[in-house]
Design a protein around this motif. Structure first.
Motif, PDB file in Angstrom:
ATOM      1  N   ASP A  23      60.586  -9.667   0.422  1.00 54.35           N
ATOM      2  CA  ASP A  23      60.930 -10.159  -0.908  1.00 54.35           C
ATOM      3  C   ASP A  23      59.978  -9.512  -1.902  1.00 54.35           C
ATOM      4  O   ASP A  23      58.782  -9.803  -1.917  1.00 54.35           O
ATOM      5  CB  ASP A  23      60.801 -11.678  -0.943  1.00 54.35           C
ATOM      6  N   TYR A  25      59.622 -10.011  -4.926  1.00 57.77           N
ATOM      7  CA  TYR A  25      59.147 -10.942  -5.946  1.00 57.77           C
ATOM      8  C   TYR A  25      58.342 -12.098  -5.346  1.00 57.77           C
ATOM      9  O   TYR A  25      58.071 -13.075  -6.024  1.00 57.77           O
ATOM     10  CB  TYR A  25      60.326 -11.480  -6.756  1.00 57.77           C
ATOM     11  N   LEU A  26      57.955 -11.995  -4.088  1.00 59.70           N
ATOM     12  CA  LEU A  26      57.240 -13.079  -3.422  1.00 59.70           C
ATOM     13  C   LEU A  26      55.984 -13.492  -4.172  1.00 59.70           C
ATOM     14  O   LEU A  26      55.763 -14.672  -4.421  1.00 59.70           O
ATOM     15  CB  LEU A  26      56.880 -12.678  -1.984  1.00 59.70           C
ATOM     16  N   ARG A  28      55.232 -13.153  -7.221  1.00 54.39           N
ATOM     17  CA  ARG A  28      55.530 -13.738  -8.529  1.00 54.39           C
ATOM     18  C   ARG A  28      56.017 -15.178  -8.383  1.00 54.39           C
ATOM     19  O   ARG A  28      55.782 -16.012  -9.241  1.00 54.39           O
ATOM     20  CB  ARG A  28      56.598 -12.918  -9.245  1.00 54.39           C
ATOM     21  N   ASN A  29      56.730 -15.456  -7.300  1.00 52.07           N
ATOM     22  CA  ASN A  29      57.304 -16.785  -7.085  1.00 52.07           C
ATOM     23  C   ASN A  29      56.391 -17.722  -6.311  1.00 52.07           C
ATOM     24  O   ASN A  29      56.621 -18.923  -6.283  1.00 52.07           O
ATOM     25  CB  ASN A  29      58.640 -16.663  -6.341  1.00 52.07           C
ATOM     26  N   LEU A  30      55.367 -17.200  -5.700  1.00 51.57           N
ATOM     27  CA  LEU A  30      54.510 -18.013  -4.839  1.00 51.57           C
ATOM     28  C   LEU A  30      53.707 -19.080  -5.583  1.00 51.57           C
ATOM     29  O   LEU A  30      53.695 -20.228  -5.149  1.00 51.57           O
ATOM     30  CB  LEU A  30      53.577 -17.111  -4.025  1.00 51.57           C
ATOM     31  N   PRO A  32      54.251 -20.930  -8.380  1.00 54.00           N
ATOM     32  CA  PRO A  32      55.017 -22.133  -8.685  1.00 54.00           C
ATOM     33  C   PRO A  32      55.462 -22.886  -7.426  1.00 54.00           C
ATOM     34  O   PRO A  32      55.490 -24.122  -7.411  1.00 54.00           O
ATOM     35  CB  PRO A  32      56.238 -21.621  -9.461  1.00 54.00           C
ATOM     36  N   ALA A  33      55.773 -22.140  -6.369  1.00 52.98           N
ATOM     37  CA  ALA A  33      56.176 -22.791  -5.120  1.00 52.98           C
ATOM     38  C   ALA A  33      55.017 -23.571  -4.516  1.00 52.98           C
ATOM     39  O   ALA A  33      55.203 -24.675  -3.988  1.00 52.98           O
ATOM     40  CB  ALA A  33      56.697 -21.749  -4.128  1.00 52.98           C
ATOM     41  N   GLN A  36      54.507 -26.740  -6.542  1.00 59.22           N
ATOM     42  CA  GLN A  36      55.566 -27.696  -6.229  1.00 59.22           C
ATOM     43  C   GLN A  36      55.332 -28.332  -4.860  1.00 59.22           C
ATOM     44  O   GLN A  36      55.675 -29.496  -4.646  1.00 59.22           O
ATOM     45  CB  GLN A  36      56.922 -26.990  -6.248  1.00 59.22           C
ATOM     46  N   THR A  42      46.072 -22.808  -8.114  1.00 58.59           N
ATOM     47  CA  THR A  42      46.285 -21.462  -7.582  1.00 58.59           C
ATOM     48  C   THR A  42      45.542 -20.483  -8.479  1.00 58.59           C
ATOM     49  O   THR A  42      45.445 -20.683  -9.684  1.00 58.59           O
ATOM     50  CB  THR A  42      47.781 -21.082  -7.552  1.00 58.59           C
TER      51      THR A  42
END
Length: 101
Positions: A23, A25-26, A28-30, A32-33, A36, A42
């Protein structure tokens, strides 16, 4: 590792992460994940680039692995895969091999 827009190694390197199903975009998305999922803090991603320039370098091994994966995909013939290996070795011998990781 590619020396220009039309360098064949650019195609090889573009295929490398796709072959693994990575991925792009991993990172970039990590964050917020993680928030959550309950992590309270972070830190920003810090990149430490490494330039590989010879056959003993980690970068050369990554480049050679990319050629192997590209060759095993069946997109190119075994003869072209060998020619790519030879070209990579030639660039390392001449001192024109550079890969930024």
């Amino acid at each position: 590792m590619a020396s220009g827009q039309f360098d064949l190694f650019q195609v090889v390197l573009d295929h490398f992460p796709q072959a693994w199903g990575a991925d792009n975009y991993l990172m970039r998305n990590l964050p917020p994940a993680l928030l959550q999922a309950g992590f309270t803090r972070t830190d920003p991603l810090h990149l430490h680039t490494v330039v590989g320039t010879d056959q003993r370098s980690y970068g050369f091994k990554v480049g050679m692995r990319a050629v192997e994966i590209y060759g095993n995909s069946g997109i190119v013939s075994p003869a072209l895969t060998q020619a790519l290996r030879d070209e990579l070795n030639l660039r390392a011998d001449k001192g024109t091999f550079h890969i930024v990781l």
